[in-house]
Design a protein around this motif. Structure first.
Motif, PDB file in Angstrom:
ATOM      1  N   HIS A 444     -25.878 -12.280 -26.348  1.00 54.39           N
ATOM      2  CA  HIS A 444     -26.524 -13.072 -26.740  1.00 54.39           C
ATOM      3  C   HIS A 444     -28.197 -12.032 -26.964  1.00 54.39           C
ATOM      4  O   HIS A 444     -28.917 -12.139 -27.821  1.00 54.39           O
ATOM      5  CB  HIS A 444     -26.605 -14.577 -26.369  1.00 54.39           C
ATOM      6  CG  HIS A 444     -25.477 -14.638 -26.696  1.00 54.39           C
ATOM      7  ND1 HIS A 444     -24.772 -15.447 -27.485  1.00 54.39           N
ATOM      8  CD2 HIS A 444     -24.441 -16.312 -25.255  1.00 54.39           C
ATOM      9  CE1 HIS A 444     -23.550 -16.047 -26.894  1.00 54.39           C
ATOM     10  NE2 HIS A 444     -23.761 -16.639 -25.727  1.00 54.39           N
ATOM     11  N   TRP A 445     -28.689 -11.604 -25.831  1.00 54.02           N
ATOM     12  CA  TRP A 445     -29.875 -11.240 -25.908  1.00 54.02           C
ATOM     13  C   TRP A 445     -29.528  -9.765 -27.103  1.00 54.02           C
ATOM     14  O   TRP A 445     -30.429  -9.772 -28.152  1.00 54.02           O
ATOM     15  CB  TRP A 445     -30.667 -10.376 -24.331  1.00 54.02           C
ATOM     16  CG  TRP A 445     -31.735 -10.252 -24.859  1.00 54.02           C
ATOM     17  CD1 TRP A 445     -32.864 -10.197 -26.312  1.00 54.02           C
ATOM     18  CD2 TRP A 445     -32.258  -9.873 -23.574  1.00 54.02           C
ATOM     19  NE1 TRP A 445     -33.991  -9.566 -25.855  1.00 54.02           N
ATOM     20  CE2 TRP A 445     -34.014  -9.600 -24.087  1.00 54.02           C
ATOM     21  CE3 TRP A 445     -32.482  -9.503 -22.631  1.00 54.02           C
ATOM     22  CZ2 TRP A 445     -35.338  -9.131 -23.502  1.00 54.02           C
ATOM     23  CZ3 TRP A 445     -33.039  -8.919 -21.675  1.00 54.02           C
ATOM     24  CH2 TRP A 445     -34.927  -9.060 -22.598  1.00 54.02           C
ATOM     25  N   ARG A 446     -28.632  -9.170 -26.480  1.00 54.87           N
ATOM     26  CA  ARG A 446     -28.307  -7.575 -27.688  1.00 54.87           C
ATOM     27  C   ARG A 446     -28.278  -8.615 -29.068  1.00 54.87           C
ATOM     28  O   ARG A 446     -28.288  -7.386 -29.870  1.00 54.87           O
ATOM     29  CB  ARG A 446     -27.379  -7.478 -26.730  1.00 54.87           C
ATOM     30  CG  ARG A 446     -26.469  -5.631 -27.817  1.00 54.87           C
ATOM     31  CD  ARG A 446     -25.344  -5.054 -27.038  1.00 54.87           C
ATOM     32  NE  ARG A 446     -24.761  -3.968 -27.339  1.00 54.87           N
ATOM     33  CZ  ARG A 446     -24.372  -4.220 -28.957  1.00 54.87           C
ATOM     34  NH1 ARG A 446     -23.425  -5.104 -28.364  1.00 54.87           N
ATOM     35  NH2 ARG A 446     -23.557  -2.684 -29.091  1.00 54.87           N
ATOM     36  N   ALA A 447     -27.280  -9.517 -29.578  1.00 57.14           N
ATOM     37  CA  ALA A 447     -26.953 -10.253 -30.606  1.00 57.14           C
ATOM     38  C   ALA A 447     -28.070  -9.905 -31.383  1.00 57.14           C
ATOM     39  O   ALA A 447     -28.310  -9.390 -32.325  1.00 57.14           O
ATOM     40  CB  ALA A 447     -26.309 -10.709 -30.734  1.00 57.14           C
ATOM     41  N   ALA A 448     -29.204 -10.700 -30.728  1.00 57.64           N
ATOM     42  CA  ALA A 448     -30.306 -11.421 -31.010  1.00 57.64           C
ATOM     43  C   ALA A 448     -31.667 -10.237 -32.016  1.00 57.64           C
ATOM     44  O   ALA A 448     -32.039  -9.661 -32.475  1.00 57.64           O
ATOM     45  CB  ALA A 448     -31.227 -12.086 -30.153  1.00 57.64           C
ATOM     46  N   LEU A 449     -31.592  -8.824 -31.088  1.00 59.37           N
ATOM     47  CA  LEU A 449     -32.887  -7.624 -31.185  1.00 59.37           C
ATOM     48  C   LEU A 449     -31.230  -6.632 -31.615  1.00 59.37           C
ATOM     49  O   LEU A 449     -32.235  -6.177 -32.821  1.00 59.37           O
ATOM     50  CB  LEU A 449     -32.425  -6.870 -29.929  1.00 59.37           C
ATOM     51  CG  LEU A 449     -33.362  -7.331 -28.430  1.00 59.37           C
ATOM     52  CD1 LEU A 449     -33.704  -6.576 -27.480  1.00 59.37           C
ATOM     53  CD2 LEU A 449     -34.858  -7.857 -28.783  1.00 59.37           C
ATOM     54  N   ALA A 450     -30.191  -7.028 -32.443  1.00 62.03           N
ATOM     55  CA  ALA A 450     -29.482  -6.160 -33.431  1.00 62.03           C
ATOM     56  C   ALA A 450     -30.204  -7.017 -34.662  1.00 62.03           C
ATOM     57  O   ALA A 450     -29.505  -6.444 -35.368  1.00 62.03           O
ATOM     58  CB  ALA A 450     -27.381  -6.629 -33.261  1.00 62.03           C
ATOM     59  N   ARG A 451     -29.676  -8.187 -34.393  1.00 56.80           N
ATOM     60  CA  ARG A 451     -29.933  -9.067 -35.921  1.00 56.80           C
ATOM     61  C   ARG A 451     -31.663  -8.635 -36.346  1.00 56.80           C
ATOM     62  O   ARG A 451     -31.904  -8.369 -37.550  1.00 56.80           O
ATOM     63  CB  ARG A 451     -30.435 -10.458 -35.536  1.00 56.80           C
ATOM     64  CG  ARG A 451     -28.674 -10.871 -35.399  1.00 56.80           C
ATOM     65  CD  ARG A 451     -29.005 -12.480 -35.318  1.00 56.80           C
ATOM     66  NE  ARG A 451     -28.630 -12.860 -36.165  1.00 56.80           N
ATOM     67  CZ  ARG A 451     -28.272 -13.665 -37.569  1.00 56.80           C
ATOM     68  NH1 ARG A 451     -27.133 -13.240 -37.356  1.00 56.80           N
ATOM     69  NH2 ARG A 451     -28.993 -13.809 -37.899  1.00 56.80           N
TER      70      ARG A 451
END
Length: 496
Positions: A444-451
């Protein structure tokens, strides 16, 4: 006026144990934890009440000595000092009630406010305010109603709970754990684990009370309170809280049944209700009617019963339905199950060509019949999938809100989330589930940073470096249940 009077109310008779001379079936008989644990200070927390202080020693001693005494003079124990300690035990960040008064607002002129509150209470001029109704999501997708009390109501309720705890901690049975001083969810989990592994448990009743806090019968509750409380001023305070109603979307509505979840007094009131409706009855039932071992563990309105014989379990369930119906309660038809579980469950089911024993959830853990390295029975406890999914959903939502925050700030917040999760779920045999939780948090952290990234991609190498820097690895923090259970009962457990 005397501090107490003798009650002429009959108490439930207790039959001697089924097997005199042998350990009782309950994993924590009598008072359960030793006096030093049950009467000592407890960490102040939401609706837990405060520790019983020295000026209540006399009340506690009389309550312990004579279970028929009714206390006629209690309100004088609700002093300014006790109100001050109750205020300090409330979280400064607690949501305000309908009056909008925050903890900090009240504290700006704390002593004058407390003296004024004390004076109104003592002369009968105190008025309870309606609770502000809010809803929080449950793990099954439904919403749980909570009542947010006004700050003065919270303060007074906590102070009254402390006084009443001095009495009821002498009455409550050993298998009751919810919202009691010196007792925790892990104490209940330990007792259940020790009971299943040390007693002859072959069947488990996994039961759920339908809308307990919303359907609790207030008239019965007041009758139960009068078994011990004869101070009309204290009883009127409780009646005021029950009758204050709730405000939702600006509209006031009367509460004719139940007690608001979230109110500081509600856990004690629910424990009193279930003490008379369930605990005393269930303890008497197993002593009079059970052919074999019976274990009982209750945490608030969540409880588990274990049985040696199916016939005992089925008879208990049928009798329990009737018992609850007498007091306006009902077992949830879809969440009440009698399952084969325990030391010989897997072997018996295999002989009949059946699958592995079913599992059950209790206090956030799924309980599983497993085997140890030697092939013997082991009770395995892992994080409930529903609880984990709900927490991960919350992490995902919060990370989107924090998407543009600095990475160190995000890492610090996520580290707190993980550590809080570990603090509760880091029991033996649960390492794999905790590692899985950490992996999903990283995802979820990676997904938030990718956004928020212009390139729209964050490499796994980078997120692994961030995780290694900021996110703690899981490690077991809790001992095996029998170790802690034995330490807390000081070797006096009847399961030995």
């Amino acid at each position: 006026m005397h501090d107490h009077e003798k009650s002429d109310r009959p108490v439930l008779p207790v039959k001697p144990p089924n097997k005199p001379g042998e350990p009782g079936a309950e994993v924590v008989e009598g008072r359960g934890l030793p006096e030093g644990n049950t009467a000592g200070e407890t960490r102040p927390g939401r609706s837990a009440g405060l520790g019983v202080s020295s000026d209540l020693d006399r009340v506690r001693q009389v309550a312990r000595k004579d279970r028929d005494v009714r206390f006629t003079a209690l309100l004088h124990h609700v002093s300014v000092d006790r109100l001050r300690e109750a205020y300090r035990a409330i979280s400064p960040n607690a949501a305000p009630g309908v009056d909008g008064v925050t903890w900090r607002d009240y504290g700006r002129d704390l002593e004058a406010n407390l003296r004024d509150l004390h004076a109104r209470v003592q002369r009968g001029a105190y008025r309870a305010m309606p609770a502000r109704r809010v809803f929080i999501p449950k793990t099954d997708g439904r919403l749980r109603p909570l009542g947010v009390a006004a700050l003065e109501d919270k303060i007074l309720q906590r102070a009254v709970v402390e006084v009443l705890n001095a009495i009821y901690e002498q009455d409550f049975l050993g298998f009751s754990y919810g919202f009691r001083p010196g007792r925790s969810q892990h104490d209940a989990l330990d007792a259940l684990a020790v009971g299943i592994t040390h007693k002859k448990v072959s069947f488990v009743l996994d039961a759920d009370i339908s809308d307990f806090f919303g359907s609790l019968d207030q008239s019965w509750l007041l009758k139960f309170l009068e078994h011990r409380i004869a101070d009309r001023r204290v009883l009127r305070l409780i009646q005021k809280w029950l009758a204050a109603g709730v405000i939702e979307d600006g509209e006031w509505s009367k509460t004719e049944a139940g007690t608001a979840q979230g109110a500081s007094v509600s856990p004690l009131l629910s424990n009193v209700f279930l003490h008379y409706v369930f605990d005393l009855w269930a303890d008497q039932w197993r002593r009079r009617n059970a052919r074999g071992d019976v274990i009982l563990v209750r945490y608030a309105d969540d409880y588990v019963a274990g049985f040696e014989y199916r016939e005992d379990a089925e008879r208990f369930l049928a009798d329990l339905r009737e018992r609850f119906a007498e007091f306006g309660l009902e077992l949830h038809p879809d969440k009440t199950r009698l399952i084969e579980f325990g030391r010989f469950a897997a072997e018996r089911r295999a002989r009949h060509g059946l699958r592995k024993p079913e599992t059950f959830d209790f206090l956030g853990f799924t309980h599983i019949c497993a085997t140890n390295r030697r092939g013997g029975f082991k009770l395995k406890r892992v994080t409930s999938k529903k609880k984990m999914q709900a927490k991960l959903k919350s992490v995902k939502t919060e990370m989107r809100k924090r998407m543009h925050h600095p990475i160190p700030e995000q890492g610090h917040w996520l580290a707190g989330v993980l550590q809080g999760h570990y603090n509760y779920y880091a029991v033996p045999d649960n390492s794999e589930a905790m590692r899985g939780f950490r992996r999903r948090v990283i995802w979820h952290w990676r997904a938030a940073l990718a956004r928020r990234s212009q390139k729209g991609q964050i490499t796994w190498q980078r997120i692994d470096r961030l995780a290694a820097r900021w996110l703690p690895q899981p490690r077991i923090l809790h001992p095996w249940p029998a170790v802690r259970f034995d330490a807390k009962t000081r070797g006096r457990s009847p399961v030995r």
